[in-house]
Every structure is written in C-alpha cells, then in structure tokens.
Design a protein around this motif. Structure first.
Motif, PDB file in Angstrom:
ATOM      1  N   ARG A 191       0.722  -1.271   0.023  1.00 22.19           N
ATOM      2  CA  ARG A 191       0.271  -0.170   0.040  1.00 22.19           C
ATOM      3  C   ARG A 191       0.220   1.207   0.423  1.00 22.19           C
ATOM      4  N   PHE A 193       0.813   5.444   1.640  1.00 22.54           N
ATOM      5  CA  PHE A 193       0.678   6.052   2.413  1.00 22.54           C
ATOM      6  C   PHE A 193       0.594   7.586   2.044  1.00 22.54           C
ATOM      7  N   LEU A 204      -4.260   5.787   3.577  1.00 25.82           N
ATOM      8  CA  LEU A 204      -3.354   4.197   3.019  1.00 25.82           C
ATOM      9  C   LEU A 204      -4.873   3.985   1.644  1.00 25.82           C
ATOM     10  N   THR A 483      -2.328  -4.906   4.643  1.00 25.61           N
ATOM     11  CA  THR A 483      -1.159  -4.531   4.119  1.00 25.61           C
ATOM     12  C   THR A 483       0.396  -5.554   4.986  1.00 25.61           C
ATOM     13  N   ILE A 486       4.552  -1.139   3.615  1.00 27.27           N
ATOM     14  CA  ILE A 486       3.760   0.927   2.809  1.00 27.27           C
ATOM     15  C   ILE A 486       4.950   1.699   2.151  1.00 27.27           C
ATOM     16  N   CYS A 488       5.952   5.172   1.796  1.00 30.47           N
ATOM     17  CA  CYS A 488       5.078   6.383   2.584  1.00 30.47           C
ATOM     18  C   CYS A 488       6.361   7.933   1.770  1.00 30.47           C
TER      19      CYS A 488
END
Ligand SMILES: Cc1cc2nc3c(=O)[nH]c(=O)nc-3n(C[C@H](O)[C@H](O)[C@H](O)COP(=O)(O)OP(=O)(O)OC[C@H]3O[C@@H](n4cnc5c(N)ncnc54)[C@H](O)[C@@H]3O)c2cc1C
Length: 646
Positions: A191, A193, A204, A483, A486, A488
């Motif tokens: 995923r 963020f 998210l 998830t 992540i 980000c």
C-alpha cells in the motif's frame, strides 16, 4: 591515466584534508582522544553485539577516532604507540565482507597456516552485513541491520558465485524457505501512505505502482490494483488524469529523435524534470514517485537520470519506443538482467549470514555447525575471535590510523599498521596489507599514496541510510489494514515492511498475526534538489547529529499515524527498537547527471583509487563503485591477486 579535470566536478568535495567537505562532524570536538569506544573487550563473557538494541549500524564509538584523524587533531594528543611485537603474513583493515573474503582468498594461496589479522573499528564483524537479534519471550527474531540479501543487478561473477557455493549457500533453493503466500493468505497487500503535509490528508491506499512481484518471491499479484488506486488515492482530478498517461504508449514525448538520441537526452535530465518539463505531469505525481529510488540510490527522482528510471521500469516511457539495451551512462543498477534477477537469497539476518559463514571458515571454533542453514541459529563466541594460537584473528573496536611501509614502498619487506583501541595506540607488522575499509578513510591513514590516488579515493562518497528494525508484539494492525509493505513518499521513513517470511535451519518466522515480528523501516537521508554528492554529504551530517531519542520518536510517531486505524498503540505494541544508522552506507555509484566521466567513458576514479602500492592492496565495494556483496567479494579477490603479483 584519467585527466584530473574530467572528474573535477565529481571531486569537488574530495580534498582529502577538507574536513567540512567530507561532511561528518566530529562527535568530540576539542576533546582528548577518547577511548576507541569504551566498549567491553570482545573476550569477556557476555560480549554479544548482535543482541544490542538502540543505536547500531555505525554505532556510537566506532567513528570518533577516525573523525579526529580526519580533523587533524588525533596525533596532537595521541599516546605513544606500543609495539605489540605481533607479525602477520597479512593484516586486513576492515572486517566487512570484503575484508573477510580477502582473508579467505589469501588462505587459498598462502595456505591455512598463513597468519592473518583483521582489524575492525566496529564492535562486530561484517561491516554493513549486520545481524540484529531480538528475543520476544521464547521466540528469537532476527533482522537485517544492513545488507539485506544476495542480489545484484548483474550476474554474480564466477569468483563470487564459487565463494557463495563454497560457503554452502544454495541460492536456487531460496523458494523452499520463503512462505510466498503467507501474507497474501491474510489479504495483505502493498500500500501507499499519503500524508497530510504532502498530499492534504492521511490515507492508506493500495499501491498502484507496485508491479505485482519482485525477487523476494512474495505473491503480490493484483490485477485491479491500478484501478482501485485511482479511485481511492487522495489526488486531484488533474493528477488522476496524468496517472494513466504515465503508462500509455500512444504518445512520443521526444519526437524526431532516434532511440539512441532519446537515451542520450534522458541520461542528462532527471526523472523528476522529465515528468514535469517533458511530460507535463502534475506536481502531485512527482511527489508520489519522489522516494521510489530511495532503497536503491539513497536519493529521490530529482537526482536519478530519466534514462535510469526507464531502465528500472518506472512509468512514462512507453510511447518513446526505446530500443532495449542500455544507453551510454546508464547506471548498472538499472540495466535489467534476467539471470541476475533469479539469483536471490534472503537470510533472516540478511548477508550477515555470509559474514558469519566466512568467520566460521576462518576461525572454526568461533561459530559452531557445518551448513549454511544451521549457522542461522548458531551463536558466535566472540571470545574466540582473537586468540593467539589461531592463524586468523579478528580484533574488533580497533581503528587503524596509519599504514606505512617499513622503508621504501618498492623494496620494503613489511608494512607497519598502527591502530587505536581502548585508549592505547598499538602497532603490528605484516608482510602484506589489504585495505578493505571505506575509500574515504584511506587518504588519512596511508600518507605514502600519490595526491591523485588520494583524490580518487576521497571521491568515493558514501550514501547515508537508516535501516531501522522494530520488534512488535504482533502484526494485527497490519492484518486489519490489509498491508505488509507501505511506501510512504512524504514521511520520515519512506518504506515500512513486515519481515520477509523466511524460515530456515530451525529458525521460524512469525506465521500468525498475534506473534511478534520485526518491522523494517528505511530512510534515505537525502536533500532533494541538490547534486547527489551534496545530498549524501548533508545526509551524513544529519544522521551523525541526530540522537537516538529523536530517531525513536520519529519511529513511534510514524507508526502510530500509519497504523493507528488498525488498533496499533506504540506504547503497548513496540517491544524493542534498533536504529541502524549508516552515515557511511552504500558505495557511491556513478550517475550520468553529475559524473561527466561516466557518460564519456575512460578511466574511472575507482580504478585510479584501487591501484596497489608496494605491499598494500585495496579492496571494498568502493573499489568498483558498486554497492553490492558480489563487488565486495570480487574486489577482495583482485586485491589478494595483486599482492601475490608483487
Ligand atoms: C543499509 C545497507 C543495505 C545494503 N543492502 C545490500 C543488499 O541487500 N545486497 C547487497 O549485495 N549489498 C547491499 N549493501 C551493500 C554493502 O555495502 C555490500 O554488499 C557489502 O556488504 C560491502 O562490504 P565491504 O566489506 O566492501 O564494506 P563494509 O561492509 O563497509 O566493510 C568495511 C569495514 O571497514 C571498516 N573500517 C573503516 N575504516 C576503518 C579503519 N580505519 N579501521 C578499521 N576498520 C575500518 C568499516 O567500519 C567497515 O566495517 C547494503 C549496504 C548498506 C549500507
């Protein structure tokens, strides 16, 4: 010989005596020479660095001596050197994989009785290949503090491969050990963020950039990811129109140019500028992609050439119809190679297992067992590393401050090596010496070298990185948020990943969400907008001057913000934190945006830097400007061969 002006730009900060340019503040300005690190002696019971938490990587105490040498203050109050009377066939400076491999190769030529001493300034061997060991109740959890896996953009050389095989590592067997469907069976997906400061809201969202699989072997395929991403992502309408345009193949943004001409153009413009100025995509898309190359280069797309982005498979090039194959100045990391992609192995402690297998071979009593899997749980006995009767010895917490031939380098029979450890300055002698330490260090300790070689050595920047490991009580928040990984791009750490589910040699990874797990958080300490070398220099300063308390706060706050909606509570759920700070991280790889010589061909600074002199040869991954374990091994092999020629 390369004309100096060809890489003058690259060498703008390479005056070996220009301390400001090297960018690392002394942590004890003006103080007396501190004890090397006030660390316990490695032969004391209980000495076991892998289980230390807190500030690791380039830990407190490992760099201070060298910084004082660099700053020109070390020798002013250095104690009188003590002659240990020790004499070796080979002394190696640096106990990373290159130094350990050099010992291995030297023994092949000189025999198992050859007397070898490895001097290392950290409290552990392995260099970047660092093992982080945690306990959670009865469970052991391992983490990689640095070097993550056996992988390389180009196939391993015959030399590197045969060392890996000799150590008992069967690379093709990796799929046996990784549970590729574990996270998928819980519905966990990569995923992104989106953070409020960068994108206006914290959210998210499924990762629409992830390509479905990577060499780590996890099954992430999701045919709908891009469509769902476009629906959910907090992007403006303009950005949502731009996003599919990145992948479309119906428009040539560099019309009228041949494939080679396009590649030449792309080699000279950053990917960020290509997106903004050539494709005209919105700023939000650029911010979204900004941190994508962090794990590879330690900088964002502002400092990565568009040609390299194309090689990495980043979007925006489909309509250009570029011929396959690298253009001039392409970074070696960006040249796709199927054979290399298949050659992947991740041990739970990363390539620390390679370091440990090398140590077991060099000093059999130090680590028990006889296979590449049983080494995973084997506890190293550090008291065995530096015993007088052993032909190979590894001396930790020892910073080499001087290497000098005894007599003229062309005819000397010995080299004297001076090191600082536990407040004392000591000398040993050796018939041969391999400098397997970072190249930026060498000009300060090897005064016999020519100015040209010193400059070439000093141009080998290091890429500053944080590889942080957080032991968590469980991963139920990841389960609830569906998830495992992540990305980000706007946060302090730009990636947060659950540990790879690898079980091997009796070591069992976390299989259920209520079990403790190691979460890996990565940060590239970069300063977007500046040339790559300046970004690295500033990043090094930032990493050295940040306290553990600040690192810890950043970790806790980021995790709380990203995982809070999944019920995560940092006070309750974080059991341990290990910050692996690497101000001197990856070897700097040449970059067509900033290194003119790399575009033009000819001799490279690393080729000038690694030339042997007298009885001294030079190894380390810096010696080929290539931040990979196979390079560390290949360069060790070359260095040892050079010694044998002299
Ligand atoms: C965070 C991180 C992740 C990485 N991940 C991967 C990966 O997944 N796969 C991969 O192939 N490569 C990876 N690398 C690249 C890694 O650098 C190489 O794979 C390899 O481990 C380098 O080994 P080395 O011996 O050349 O250098 P190092 O590991 O840096 O070892 C050199 C040693 O010399 C010591 N030294 C320096 N000066 C002195 C002195 N004056 N006296 C005594 N000792 C000194 C240093 O402290 C260090 O321990 C990673 C690097 C980093 C930083």
């Amino acid at each position: 010989m390369i004309p100096a002006e060809m890489w003058a730009a690259a060498a703008a900060d390479i005056d070996p005596l220009n301390t400001e340019a090297q960018g690392v503040g002394s942590q004890n300005p003006g103080s007396q020479n501190p004890g090397s690190q006030n660390l316990e002696a490695q032969n004391l019971a209980g000495y076991y660095p892998p289980s230390k938490t807190g500030l690791r990587g380039d830990h407190v105490g490992c760099s201070e001596t060298m910084h004082r040498v660099r700053d020109g203050v070390f020798w002013a109050d250095a104690p009188k050197a003590i002659e240990t009377g020790e004499s070796y066939d080979l002394v190696i400076v640096g106990g990373g994989i290159s130094g350990l491999a050099a010992a291995h190769f030297f023994r092949k030529v000189a025999g198992e009785k050859a007397r070898i001493l490895i001097l290392e300034n950290h409290d552990d061997f392995g260099g970047h290949a660092k093992r982080n060991e945690f306990r959670a109740g009865n469970a052991m959890r391992l983490g990689f503090g640095g070097t993550y896996s056996i992988e390389s953009p180009a196939p391993y050389s015959a030399t590197a491969k045969s060392l890996i095989e000799e150590l008992g590592i069967d690379v093709p067997s990796y799929p046996k050990y990784v549970d590729k469907n574990l996270y998928r069976s819980f519905g966990l997906k990569p995923r992104i963020f989106f953070d409020k400061e960068t994108f206006g809201t914290d959210k998210l969202v499924i990762n629409g950039l992830h390509q479905g699989s990577d060499e780590s072997g996890l099954n992430d395929h999701d045919a709908d990811a891009r469509t769902i991403f476009l629906k959910e992502a907090p992007l403006t309408d303009k950005a949502k129109l731009d996003f599919p345009r990145l992948f479309a193949s119906d428009r040539d943004y560099l019309p009228g140019l041949s494939s080679d001409e396009k590649k030449a153009r792309l080699a000279r413009i950053s990917y960020a500028r290509y997106l903004a100025e050539v494709m005209g995509v919105s700023d939000e898309i650029i911010k979204l992609l900004q941190a994508f190359p962090h794990p590879l280069f330690g900088v964002g797309i502002d400092a990565v050439a568009a040609q390299d982005a194309w090689g990495l498979g980043l979007p925006g090039f489909a309509g250009l119809k570029l011929e396959p194959g690298p253009g001039k100045g392409m970074n070696r990391d960006c040249i796709p190679n199927e054979e290399a992609e298949r050659y992947f192995f991740h041990f739970p402690d990363g390539n620390a297992t390679i370091a440990r297998l090398l140590v077991r071979q060099l000093i059999p009593g130090a680590i028990s067992g006889n296979s590449a899997s049983d080494v995973v749980l084997a506890k190293a006995d550090y008291s065995k590393l530096d015993e007088a009767p052993s032909p190979v010895r590894i001396r930790l917490n020892s910073t080499v401050v001087k290497v000098q031939h005894r007599g003229a380098p062309e005819s000397a029979k010995e080299v004297e090596i001076t090191y600082f450890s536990d407040k004392a300055l000591k000398t040993v002698r050796a018939a041969n010496c391999v400098l397997a330490c970072w190249h930026v260090v060498i000009p300060y300790i090897a005064s016999e070298l020519s100015v040209a070689q010193k400059q070439a050595l000093a141009s080998a920047q290091k890429v500053p990185l944080l590889y942080n490991n957080v032991l968590m009580r469980n991963w139920t928040a990841f389960q609830k948020l569906e998830t495992r990984a992540i990305y980000c791009p706007g946060m302090y750490h730009t990636s947060v990943n659950l540990d790879l589910p690898v079980s091997i040699g009796g070591y069992e990874c976390a299989k259920k969400p209520d079990e403790p797990i190691v979460v890996h958080m990565m940060k590239a300490a970069c300063h977007p907008g500046k040339p790559a070398r300046d970004q690295h220099r500033l990043g090094r300063i930032a990493l050295y001057s940040t306290t553990f308390e600040t690192y810890e706060r950043n970790i806790r706050e980021q995790l709380a913000r990203m995982l809070g909606a999944g019920g995560f509570d940092p006070a309750r759920d974080i059991l341990e934190i290990t910050v692996n700070r690497w101000p001197h991280g990856y070897a700097y790889e040449y970059n067509s945006l900033f290194d003119q010589f790399w575009l033009e061909g000819g001799e490279q600074p690393c080729q000038v830097a690694r030339k042997p002199f007298g009885r001294i040869a030079i190894a380390n991954a810096d010696a080929d400007a290539y931040a990979y374990t196979d390079c560390a091994i290949d360069q060790a092999y070359r260095a040892v061969r050079e010694l044998n020629r002299s």
